[in-house]
Design a protein around this motif. Structure first.
Motif, PDB file in Angstrom:
ATOM      1  N   LEU A  10      44.089 -30.814  11.338  1.00 48.55           N
ATOM      2  CA  LEU A  10      43.219 -31.957  11.047  1.00 48.55           C
ATOM      3  C   LEU A  10      42.138 -32.116  12.097  1.00 48.55           C
ATOM      4  O   LEU A  10      40.955 -32.306  11.784  1.00 48.55           O
ATOM      5  CB  LEU A  10      44.059 -33.236  10.956  1.00 48.55           C
ATOM      6  N   LEU A  11      42.536 -32.040  13.354  1.00 48.41           N
ATOM      7  CA  LEU A  11      41.571 -32.187  14.446  1.00 48.41           C
ATOM      8  C   LEU A  11      40.565 -31.045  14.432  1.00 48.41           C
ATOM      9  O   LEU A  11      39.356 -31.255  14.608  1.00 48.41           O
ATOM     10  CB  LEU A  11      42.309 -32.243  15.789  1.00 48.41           C
ATOM     11  N   GLY A  12      41.038 -29.842  14.204  1.00 51.27           N
ATOM     12  CA  GLY A  12      40.152 -28.685  14.181  1.00 51.27           C
ATOM     13  C   GLY A  12      39.140 -28.736  13.055  1.00 51.27           C
ATOM     14  O   GLY A  12      37.992 -28.325  13.224  1.00 51.27           O
ATOM     15  N   ALA A  13      39.554 -29.239  11.898  1.00 52.72           N
ATOM     16  CA  ALA A  13      38.639 -29.323  10.759  1.00 52.72           C
ATOM     17  C   ALA A  13      37.413 -30.159  11.081  1.00 52.72           C
ATOM     18  O   ALA A  13      36.329 -29.923  10.555  1.00 52.72           O
ATOM     19  CB  ALA A  13      39.371 -29.905   9.549  1.00 52.72           C
ATOM     20  N   LEU A  14      37.565 -31.131  11.964  1.00 53.77           N
ATOM     21  CA  LEU A  14      36.469 -32.039  12.295  1.00 53.77           C
ATOM     22  C   LEU A  14      35.928 -31.829  13.709  1.00 53.77           C
ATOM     23  O   LEU A  14      35.222 -32.685  14.239  1.00 53.77           O
ATOM     24  CB  LEU A  14      36.930 -33.488  12.097  1.00 53.77           C
ATOM     25  N   SER A  15      36.279 -30.694  14.312  1.00 54.89           N
ATOM     26  CA  SER A  15      35.810 -30.365  15.670  1.00 54.89           C
ATOM     27  C   SER A  15      36.153 -31.454  16.674  1.00 54.89           C
ATOM     28  O   SER A  15      35.330 -31.820  17.518  1.00 54.89           O
ATOM     29  CB  SER A  15      34.304 -30.080  15.674  1.00 54.89           C
ATOM     30  N   LEU A  16      37.378 -31.955  16.585  1.00 57.57           N
ATOM     31  CA  LEU A  16      37.820 -33.035  17.466  1.00 57.57           C
ATOM     32  C   LEU A  16      38.767 -32.548  18.565  1.00 57.57           C
ATOM     33  O   LEU A  16      39.503 -33.337  19.145  1.00 57.57           O
ATOM     34  CB  LEU A  16      38.503 -34.133  16.641  1.00 57.57           C
ATOM     35  N   GLY A  17      38.764 -31.254  18.827  1.00 57.92           N
ATOM     36  CA  GLY A  17      39.633 -30.731  19.869  1.00 57.92           C
ATOM     37  C   GLY A  17      41.007 -30.422  19.324  1.00 57.92           C
ATOM     38  O   GLY A  17      41.169 -30.071  18.159  1.00 57.92           O
ATOM     39  N   ASP A  18      42.022 -30.594  20.172  1.00 52.74           N
ATOM     40  CA  ASP A  18      43.379 -30.270  19.752  1.00 52.74           C
ATOM     41  C   ASP A  18      44.339 -31.380  20.162  1.00 52.74           C
ATOM     42  O   ASP A  18      43.957 -32.352  20.806  1.00 52.74           O
ATOM     43  CB  ASP A  18      43.828 -28.912  20.286  1.00 52.74           C
ATOM     44  N   ILE A  19      45.589 -31.197  19.792  1.00 54.26           N
ATOM     45  CA  ILE A  19      46.608 -32.215  20.023  1.00 54.26           C
ATOM     46  C   ILE A  19      46.777 -32.521  21.521  1.00 54.26           C
ATOM     47  O   ILE A  19      47.001 -33.657  21.903  1.00 54.26           O
ATOM     48  CB  ILE A  19      47.939 -31.815  19.347  1.00 54.26           C
ATOM     49  N   GLY A  20      46.640 -31.490  22.351  1.00 57.06           N
ATOM     50  CA  GLY A  20      46.771 -31.682  23.797  1.00 57.06           C
ATOM     51  C   GLY A  20      45.667 -32.539  24.393  1.00 57.06           C
ATOM     52  O   GLY A  20      45.877 -33.229  25.390  1.00 57.06           O
ATOM     53  N   LEU A  21      44.503 -32.516  23.785  1.00 60.62           N
ATOM     54  CA  LEU A  21      43.390 -33.359  24.238  1.00 60.62           C
ATOM     55  C   LEU A  21      43.668 -34.832  23.951  1.00 60.62           C
ATOM     56  O   LEU A  21      43.431 -35.702  24.789  1.00 60.62           O
ATOM     57  CB  LEU A  21      42.093 -32.922  23.546  1.00 60.62           C
ATOM     58  N   HIS A  22      44.194 -35.103  22.771  1.00 56.80           N
ATOM     59  CA  HIS A  22      44.413 -36.487  22.338  1.00 56.80           C
ATOM     60  C   HIS A  22      45.756 -37.066  22.789  1.00 56.80           C
ATOM     61  O   HIS A  22      45.862 -38.279  22.985  1.00 56.80           O
ATOM     62  CB  HIS A  22      44.291 -36.588  20.813  1.00 56.80           C
ATOM     63  N   PHE A  23      46.766 -36.193  22.920  1.00 55.51           N
ATOM     64  CA  PHE A  23      48.111 -36.643  23.282  1.00 55.51           C
ATOM     65  C   PHE A  23      48.660 -35.717  24.376  1.00 55.51           C
ATOM     66  O   PHE A  23      49.599 -34.954  24.138  1.00 55.51           O
ATOM     67  CB  PHE A  23      49.021 -36.621  22.048  1.00 55.51           C
TER      68      PHE A  23
END
Length: 159
Positions: free
Chosen positions: A50-63
């Protein structure tokens, strides 16, 4: 209409004394996945897709695994937070296709419960959540039952 595709992959080691959570469902097994959170490999792969589809980084960036707020957290909460980011960007989920790779345990009977848990969070039907499983035919670390892996692909549509 705008569409976005994302892919995610996650790996976790098996460890004694841990619960095994896959797809938001607790699976009875003598080992669980090792991680900062509940180590739900499937939900983590979906978050990354999901994050990759919108160029929002990865899970480690957000959590990040350095943040105590996420220690032993239920990964369904991480998926819910990820969906908030997807909706804030003006997208909705069309479908998820995923593959689990593990030698044991067999997960077939748990797939409907996993589909229900994931579909409920992503606001899709269970028919829109594909969960497949395979083994490595006893080759490599997964074949030796040292860990497990999940891959996920998602299709998003602009709302």
């Amino acid at each position: 209409m705008a569409y976005r595709i994302g892919s995610g992959i996650d790996f976790h080691q098996f460890a004694e004394g841990r619960e095994l959570w896959i797809g938001g469902v607790k699976i009875p097994h003598h080992k669980g996945a090792l991680g900062h959170s509940d180590a739900d490999v499937l939900l983590h792969a979906i978050c990354d897709a999901l994050l990759g589809a919108l160029s929002l980084g990865d899970i480690g960036l957000h959590f990040p695994n350095t943040d105590e707020r996420f220690r032993n957290i239920d990964s369904k909460l991480l998926l819910k937070e990820t969906m908030k980011l997807v909706l804030a960007k003006g997208y909705k989920v069309i479908n998820v296709d995923s593959t689990l790779c593990l030698q044991e345990p067999k997960i077939k009977k748990y797939v409907p419960s996993m589909q229900m848990a994931i579909a409920g969070i992503l606001a899709v039907t269970t028919d829109d959540v594909s969960i497949k499983a395979t083994t490595t035919e006893e080759m490599g670390a997964i074949g030796r039952q040292e860990g497990l892996m999940a891959m996920a692909t998602v299709l998003l549509q602009k709302i």
